[in-house]
Design an enzyme around this catalytic site. Structure first.
Site, PDB file in Angstrom:
ATOM      1  N   ASP A 196      41.432  30.906  41.740  1.00 40.59           N
ATOM      2  CA  ASP A 196      40.503  30.951  42.871  1.00 40.59           C
ATOM      3  C   ASP A 196      39.246  30.162  42.524  1.00 40.59           C
ATOM      4  OD1 ASP A 196      42.291  32.559  44.167  1.00 40.59           O
ATOM      5  OD2 ASP A 196      40.997  34.323  44.290  1.00 40.59           O
ATOM      6  N   ASP A 211      44.789  39.582  41.752  1.00 39.42           N
ATOM      7  CA  ASP A 211      44.244  38.926  42.949  1.00 39.42           C
ATOM      8  C   ASP A 211      44.835  37.528  43.045  1.00 39.42           C
ATOM      9  OD1 ASP A 211      42.673  38.836  45.283  1.00 39.42           O
ATOM     10  OD2 ASP A 211      41.060  37.835  44.222  1.00 39.42           O
ATOM     11  N   ASP A 233      37.869  40.679  40.096  1.00 35.23           N
ATOM     12  CA  ASP A 233      38.957  40.663  41.068  1.00 35.23           C
ATOM     13  C   ASP A 233      40.329  40.744  40.413  1.00 35.23           C
ATOM     14  OD1 ASP A 233      37.232  40.486  43.219  1.00 35.23           O
ATOM     15  OD2 ASP A 233      37.267  38.297  43.258  1.00 35.23           O
ATOM     16  N   ARG A 240      49.104  31.197  50.535  1.00 31.79           N
ATOM     17  CA  ARG A 240      47.904  30.596  49.931  1.00 31.79           C
ATOM     18  C   ARG A 240      48.241  29.611  48.807  1.00 31.79           C
ATOM     19  NH1 ARG A 240      43.134  35.231  49.639  1.00 31.79           N
ATOM     20  NH2 ARG A 240      43.278  35.887  51.816  1.00 31.79           N
TER      21      ARG A 240
END
Length: 402
Positions: free
Chosen positions: A228, A224, A200, A280
């Site tokens: 994460d 990305d 990613d 986010r």
């Protein structure tokens, strides 16, 4: 001999079993451990105490001889990732070569060679360096990457992958301009390499990992996410980081349909979410998330969002809304009508709202669900500036306080 891709699948499943061999503690035990360790560190430091109020920093930064006992850092973690010991119980490995010429047969002295070893290692750097990785840096369990004492950048290529492993500490690294890579063979241990599809482009990708602590890193501008965590990852602390110039900052939870993330527990503490961020910080699914004593000085869309009924416990943060009229809301309940998200347990407690910022709470308010989303005691939001003033990679030199 089995084909490489088959061997990779078998070993990955074996590693997945090992990942959760280190028991994830219940949240009330985590809180008790944090308070006990804070009291112990205060007693042990005595006259050395810096008194910043940041419990992680006060645990180790006051000691001018920190480089003589680097592994003590592992005892300073807090929150759900407190159990991440990294390479505390292993040898020191020194990175002397910034190159990454061969992802299958890495040279001794490179970062890649260190992180794939089977035994615990505490990895440090001989000098300042920029490491441009050709492929994902696939880490093995019980490793610490410790950038203190040097200016270390992982940048301009692939970045860090923590997949089906446990007990990882990433500290004091600049991680930026990470790009996609893959369709190549990459080694993950001395005995195994396998084919990797396209990544990613995350700064730090946690995939089915547990007991992970990312502390005092500076992250920006990746393909990305900056950090994460997906696919059943849990027992994670993300602390003291400085994040800037990025769109989708942090995704916690794979998808709305992936219910194994219901056991995810993540502490996000003492971070500075700075200029050029869009959304986010984090975006959550299913699990339990303690967002505590962070400084939010920039967002373009929203700060904290989520879907699939996560529990979000926001305490003692400082939220400075942008000047745009329709971007004042801290929260974003995604992919569900209000009739659904109004039952999700999201609360704000002691948060400081500036420039018109507002948090839309939901759920039962006093729900016992919040007990599972509590990992340390929040400090007042009025001291957030002090707690986060040194967020990001520190400038540490041997023989002086860091």
């Amino acid at each position: 001999m089995a084909p490489p891709f088959l061997t990779f699948i078998i070993l990955s499943l074996f590693s997945l079993t090992l990942t959760f061999a280190s028991k994830v503690q219940p949240p009330e035990h985590t809180v008790q451990q944090v308070q006990r360790s804070l009291n112990d560190s205060r007693r042990n430091l005595g006259f050395l105490s810096c008194g910043t109020g940041n419990p992680i920093d006060d645990c180790w930064r006051c000691d001018p001889h920190w480089e003589k006992n680097r592994q003590r850092l592992a005892d300073c973690a807090i929150g759900f990732g407190k159990g991440a010991v990294g390479g505390r119980d292993g040898k020191i490995y020194v990175v002397t070569d910034s190159g990454d010429d061969d992802a299958v047969n890495p040279k001794p002295g490179t970062l890649r060679y260190g992180v794939i070893q089977d035994e615990p290692l505490w990895i440090i750097f001989q000098r300042d360096m920029v490491i441009k990785l050709k492929q994902e840096l696939i880490m093995n369990s019980f490793k610490t990457i410790d950038g203190r004492g040097a200016s270390v950048h992982i940048a301009g290529g692939s970045c860090i992958t923590i997949q089906y492993v446990t007990n990882i500490i990433i500290h004091g690294i600049n991680i930026h301009d990470c790009k996609q890579s893959g369709n190549a063979m990459v080694r993950s241990s001395p005995r195994h390499f396998g084919f990797r599809t396209i990544s990613d482009g995350d700064g730090v990708s946690i995939f089915g990992g547990s007991h992970v602590w990312v502390d005092h890193c500076s992250l920006s501008n990746c393909a990305d996410g900056l950090i994460d965590a997906i696919m059943g990852s849990t027992a994670i602390t993300i602390s003291n980081n400085y994040m800037t110039h990025h769109d989708k900052v942090m995704l916690l939870g794979h998808s709305d349909s992936y219910e194994n993330d219901k056991n995810m527990q993540v502490t996000i503490a003492f971070n500075h979410f700075g200029e050029g961020l869009v959304q986010r910080m984090p975006r959550c699914r299913h699990g339990y998330f303690h967002v505590v004593n962070n400084d939010y000085t920039h967002w373009e869309m929203y700060a904290i969002g989520g879907s699939a009924n996560p529990t979000i416990n926001s305490q003692g943060n400082r939220f400075l809304a942008p000047d745009r009229r329709f971007s004042k809301e801290v929260t974003k309940h995604e992919d569900a009508p209000e009739s659904s998200w109004k039952n999700w347990n999201w609360r704000t407690e002691g948060d400081l709202m500036l420039n018109g910022a507002f948090f839309t709470p939901s759920g039962a308010g006093a729900s016992s669900s919040y007990a599972r989303a509590s990992s340390l005691g929040a400090r007042p939001s009025s001291v957030v500036a002090t707690l986060t003033t040194n967020a990001g990679a520190l400038v540490c030199r041997k023989g002086s306080r860091c």
